[in-house]
Design a protein around this motif. Structure first.
Motif, PDB file in Angstrom:
ATOM      1  N   TYR A  44       0.826  -1.202   0.000  1.00 26.96           N
ATOM      2  CA  TYR A  44       0.000   0.000   0.000  1.00 26.96           C
ATOM      3  C   TYR A  44       0.866   1.260   0.000  1.00 26.96           C
ATOM      4  CZ  TYR A  44      -3.504   3.417   1.405  1.00 26.96           C
ATOM      5  OH  TYR A  44      -4.322   4.523   1.456  1.00 26.96           O
ATOM      6  N   LYS A  45       1.939   1.255   0.804  1.00 24.23           N
ATOM      7  CA  LYS A  45       2.836   2.412   0.858  1.00 24.23           C
ATOM      8  C   LYS A  45       3.494   2.666  -0.494  1.00 24.23           C
ATOM      9  CE  LYS A  45       3.859   1.988   5.792  1.00 24.23           C
ATOM     10  NZ  LYS A  45       4.887   1.625   6.802  1.00 24.23           N
ATOM     11  N   LYS A  46       3.917   1.588  -1.175  1.00 27.25           N
ATOM     12  CA  LYS A  46       4.516   1.743  -2.502  1.00 27.25           C
ATOM     13  C   LYS A  46       3.505   2.282  -3.503  1.00 27.25           C
ATOM     14  CE  LYS A  46       8.024  -1.926  -2.139  1.00 27.25           C
ATOM     15  NZ  LYS A  46       8.448  -3.258  -2.661  1.00 27.25           N
ATOM     16  N   LEU A  47       2.290   1.761  -3.440  1.00 26.23           N
ATOM     17  CA  LEU A  47       1.235   2.252  -4.330  1.00 26.23           C
ATOM     18  C   LEU A  47       0.998   3.738  -4.117  1.00 26.23           C
ATOM     19  CD1 LEU A  47      -1.248  -0.738  -3.995  1.00 26.23           C
ATOM     20  CD2 LEU A  47      -0.397   0.145  -6.168  1.00 26.23           C
ATOM     21  N   ARG A  48       0.969   4.127  -2.860  1.00 25.34           N
ATOM     22  CA  ARG A  48       0.726   5.538  -2.577  1.00 25.34           C
ATOM     23  C   ARG A  48       1.899   6.407  -3.039  1.00 25.34           C
ATOM     24  NH1 ARG A  48      -2.175   8.409   2.524  1.00 25.34           N
ATOM     25  NH2 ARG A  48      -1.978  10.512   1.700  1.00 25.34           N
ATOM     26  N   ARG A  49       3.112   5.929  -2.815  1.00 23.11           N
ATOM     27  CA  ARG A  49       4.290   6.708  -3.209  1.00 23.11           C
ATOM     28  C   ARG A  49       4.348   6.902  -4.720  1.00 23.11           C
ATOM     29  NH1 ARG A  49       9.071   4.948  -5.017  1.00 23.11           N
ATOM     30  NH2 ARG A  49       8.743   2.814  -4.258  1.00 23.11           N
ATOM     31  N   THR A 193     -17.293  -4.054  -4.492  1.00 22.68           N
ATOM     32  CA  THR A 193     -16.201  -3.093  -4.509  1.00 22.68           C
ATOM     33  C   THR A 193     -15.352  -3.304  -3.261  1.00 22.68           C
ATOM     34  OG1 THR A 193     -17.593  -1.458  -5.645  1.00 22.68           O
ATOM     35  CG2 THR A 193     -15.587  -0.640  -4.587  1.00 22.68           C
ATOM     36  N   ILE A 194     -14.030  -3.231  -3.415  1.00 22.69           N
ATOM     37  CA  ILE A 194     -13.120  -3.327  -2.277  1.00 22.69           C
ATOM     38  C   ILE A 194     -12.342  -2.024  -2.188  1.00 22.69           C
ATOM     39  CG2 ILE A 194     -11.215  -4.580  -1.215  1.00 22.69           C
ATOM     40  CD1 ILE A 194     -11.973  -7.013  -2.843  1.00 22.69           C
ATOM     41  N   VAL A 195     -12.382  -1.391  -1.024  1.00 20.08           N
ATOM     42  CA  VAL A 195     -11.731  -0.095  -0.836  1.00 20.08           C
ATOM     43  C   VAL A 195     -10.590  -0.225   0.166  1.00 20.08           C
ATOM     44  CG1 VAL A 195     -12.019   2.307  -0.118  1.00 20.08           C
ATOM     45  CG2 VAL A 195     -13.858   1.141  -1.356  1.00 20.08           C
ATOM     46  N   ASP A 196      -9.425   0.233  -0.245  1.00 21.00           N
ATOM     47  CA  ASP A 196      -8.238   0.307   0.600  1.00 21.00           C
ATOM     48  C   ASP A 196      -7.991   1.791   0.839  1.00 21.00           C
ATOM     49  OD1 ASP A 196      -5.875  -0.098   1.925  1.00 21.00           O
ATOM     50  OD2 ASP A 196      -4.967  -1.370   0.393  1.00 21.00           O
ATOM     51  N   GLN A 197      -8.262   2.278   2.051  1.00 20.19           N
ATOM     52  CA  GLN A 197      -8.179   3.710   2.318  1.00 20.19           C
ATOM     53  C   GLN A 197      -7.129   4.013   3.377  1.00 20.19           C
ATOM     54  OE1 GLN A 197     -11.756   5.339   4.085  1.00 20.19           O
ATOM     55  NE2 GLN A 197     -12.256   3.420   5.105  1.00 20.19           N
ATOM     56  N   ASP A 198      -6.676   5.262   3.371  1.00 22.04           N
ATOM     57  CA  ASP A 198      -5.707   5.659   4.388  1.00 22.04           C
ATOM     58  C   ASP A 198      -6.413   5.888   5.719  1.00 22.04           C
ATOM     59  OD1 ASP A 198      -6.948   8.145   4.179  1.00 22.04           O
ATOM     60  OD2 ASP A 198      -5.387   9.004   2.919  1.00 22.04           O
ATOM     61  N   ASP A 199      -5.663   6.364   6.716  1.00 22.26           N
ATOM     62  CA  ASP A 199      -6.238   6.484   8.052  1.00 22.26           C
ATOM     63  C   ASP A 199      -7.002   7.787   8.270  1.00 22.26           C
ATOM     64  OD1 ASP A 199      -4.140   8.241   8.075  1.00 22.26           O
ATOM     65  OD2 ASP A 199      -3.033   7.280   9.712  1.00 22.26           O
ATOM     66  N   ILE A 200      -7.162   8.580   7.221  1.00 19.85           N
ATOM     67  CA  ILE A 200      -7.930   9.820   7.349  1.00 19.85           C
ATOM     68  C   ILE A 200      -9.419   9.519   7.408  1.00 19.85           C
ATOM     69  CG2 ILE A 200      -8.565  11.967   6.154  1.00 19.85           C
ATOM     70  CD1 ILE A 200      -5.682  12.087   5.153  1.00 19.85           C
ATOM     71  N   GLY A 201      -9.865   8.525   6.658  1.00 21.97           N
ATOM     72  CA  GLY A 201     -11.276   8.166   6.651  1.00 21.97           C
ATOM     73  C   GLY A 201     -12.102   9.127   5.812  1.00 21.97           C
ATOM     74  N   LEU A 213     -26.716   9.414   8.094  1.00 20.55           N
ATOM     75  CA  LEU A 213     -25.439   9.014   7.512  1.00 20.55           C
ATOM     76  C   LEU A 213     -24.558   8.459   8.625  1.00 20.55           C
ATOM     77  CD1 LEU A 213     -24.801  12.056   5.166  1.00 20.55           C
ATOM     78  CD2 LEU A 213     -24.973   9.687   4.411  1.00 20.55           C
ATOM     79  N   MET A 214     -23.878   7.352   8.330  1.00 20.60           N
ATOM     80  CA  MET A 214     -23.001   6.709   9.307  1.00 20.60           C
ATOM     81  C   MET A 214     -21.578   6.665   8.761  1.00 20.60           C
ATOM     82  SD  MET A 214     -25.054   5.862  11.828  1.00 20.60           S
ATOM     83  CE  MET A 214     -24.267   4.530  12.745  1.00 20.60           C
ATOM     84  N   ASP A 215     -20.614   6.909   9.632  1.00 20.04           N
ATOM     85  CA  ASP A 215     -19.199   6.849   9.260  1.00 20.04           C
ATOM     86  C   ASP A 215     -18.722   5.403   9.213  1.00 20.04           C
ATOM     87  OD1 ASP A 215     -18.771   9.634   9.131  1.00 20.04           O
ATOM     88  OD2 ASP A 215     -18.513   9.727  11.302  1.00 20.04           O
ATOM     89  N   ILE A 216     -17.979   5.053   8.163  1.00 21.19           N
ATOM     90  CA  ILE A 216     -17.277   3.770   8.096  1.00 21.19           C
ATOM     91  C   ILE A 216     -15.799   4.086   8.257  1.00 21.19           C
ATOM     92  CG2 ILE A 216     -16.764   1.750   6.672  1.00 21.19           C
ATOM     93  CD1 ILE A 216     -19.468   2.068   5.368  1.00 21.19           C
ATOM     94  N   ASN A 217     -15.318   3.952   9.469  1.00 26.25           N
ATOM     95  CA  ASN A 217     -13.963   4.382   9.787  1.00 26.25           C
ATOM     96  C   ASN A 217     -12.919   3.367   9.311  1.00 26.25           C
ATOM     97  OD1 ASN A 217     -14.796   6.754  11.073  1.00 26.25           O
ATOM     98  ND2 ASN A 217     -15.172   5.661  12.989  1.00 26.25           N
ATOM     99  N   PHE A 258      -6.175   9.567   0.347  1.00 19.24           N
ATOM    100  CA  PHE A 258      -5.780   8.649  -0.717  1.00 19.24           C
ATOM    101  C   PHE A 258      -6.519   7.324  -0.526  1.00 19.24           C
ATOM    102  CE2 PHE A 258      -3.016   5.242  -2.305  1.00 19.24           C
ATOM    103  CZ  PHE A 258      -2.744   5.686  -3.595  1.00 19.24           C
ATOM    104  N   SER A 259      -7.032   6.765  -1.611  1.00 22.07           N
ATOM    105  CA  SER A 259      -7.684   5.457  -1.514  1.00 22.07           C
ATOM    106  C   SER A 259      -7.565   4.724  -2.843  1.00 22.07           C
ATOM    107  CB  SER A 259      -9.163   5.599  -1.130  1.00 22.07           C
ATOM    108  OG  SER A 259      -9.917   6.147  -2.200  1.00 22.07           O
TER     109      SER A 259
END
Length: 320
Positions: A44-49, A193-201, A213-217, A258-259
């Motif tokens: 994930y870190k490489k993808l983001r970089r 759908t599969i979501v890979d998200q950062d820790d910002i949410g 509306l509900m948060d999916i953290n 980023f996601s």
């Protein structure tokens, strides 16, 4: 408010309790978490970089990737841009984008990583879909997976959400002064759908009554999975394709969000039609007419239909 969703460990043998929890989540919210999915934090870190290097380019450079590969800001949202990588040849799809501007070494590394990620996501989607079918009973899994889902394909979007500038904030109206929409309310056109998200949410799902509306953290080492419109129709509405959005927090929000979102879909020629066994679970009432997947995707791509769903496209109004 935050939503506590079930966590599905894809590495463990299927059990009656895990399958019941999985189907309940798909019916009530259309969302759940999956763990032990095979995507490492390093990947994930490489993808983001590497993706960050693409998004940091000037707009003129990014537009060289072409409209089918790159979605610039102000198309879906002033704060959202996206790079699409399509399967089954994820390597070639990624390389066709980065060849427009990158040096050869960077392009090879980027394309190779996109291939690895796309193949892992495809394998994960297959496992998840088999589990979802098994939640209806072993007969449904063995009878329909290969014939109905054997030709599914995937693509993913690398999403970059930019912090709103002061000028853009001044022109944005939102009842909640702490929030701004990074991507507006919508349903996905996929099976899953599969979501890979950062820790910002920032991911939010609309409640079934359409009011809240509900948060999916973000959850450590877990990916978010949701049901899309195609599976919603194929299950005769038994599994829920929920409206959801992405919000950006104005206060305390540092850096970009980023996601990666992987969409697993039927092929365009697939006729989507709920099997009788599934319809029987809805008191024998068929909710959706049959339709070709490609026709629905083209319907949603029309600008005036951007807010519509499979309910608008294929629901049978008179069910008497």
């Amino acid at each position: 408010m935050s939503l506590e969703l079930p966590v599905f460990d894809i590495s463990k043998p299927l059990s009656e309790s895990s399958l019941t929890s999985l189907q309940d989540a798909c019916k009530e919210w259309g969302f759940f978490y999956v763990t032990n999915h095979g995507v490492s934090g390093d990947m994930y870190k490489k993808l983001r970089r590497l993706s960050g290097g693409v998004f940091e380019l000037e707009d003129e450079e990014k537009m060289k990737m072409g409209a089918s590969n790159y979605t610039p800001r102000f198309i879906a949202s002033p704060f959202f841009e996206s790079l699409r990588v399509s399967g089954p040849d994820f390597y070639s799809s990624a390389k066709s984008s980065v060849d427009a501007f990158s040096d050869q070494a960077t392009g090879e590394e980027f394309s190779g990583l996109m291939k690895e990620y796309g193949e892992k996501m495809t394998e994960l989607c297959e496992k998840i879909m088999k589990a979802i079918l098994s939640s209806f009973g072993d007969d449904l899994h063995h009878k329909y997976y290969e014939s109905e889902f054997g030709n599914c394909h995937g693509y993913f979007r690398i999403n970059n959400y930019t912090i709103p500038s002061e000028q853009e904030d001044d022109h944005h109206n939102d009842d909640d002064q702490d929030l701004i929409e990074g991507l507006g309310m919508h349903t996905d056109m996929s099976c899953i759908t599969i979501v890979d998200q950062d820790d910002i949410g920032g991911l939010q799902v609309r409640t079934r009554d359409g009011i809240g509306l509900m948060d999916i953290n973000p959850k450590d080492e877990a990916l978010v999975v949701n049901v899309g419109d195609l599976l919603h129709a194929w299950t005769n509405g038994r599994l829920r394709s929920s409206q959801h959005r992405v919000i950006l927090k104005r206060r305390g929000f540092v850096g970009n969000r980023f996601s990666l979102a992987f969409f697993w879909c039927f092929d365009d020629g697939k006729v989507v039609f709920a099997p009788d066994e599934v319809v029987g679970g809805c008191e024998g009432v068929r909710i959706f007419r049959s339709f070709k997947c490609g026709d629905y995707l083209r319907f949603r791509e029309k600008f005036e239909k951007v807010g519509d769903t499979v309910e608008d496209f294929a629901r049978i109004e008179d069910r008497r």
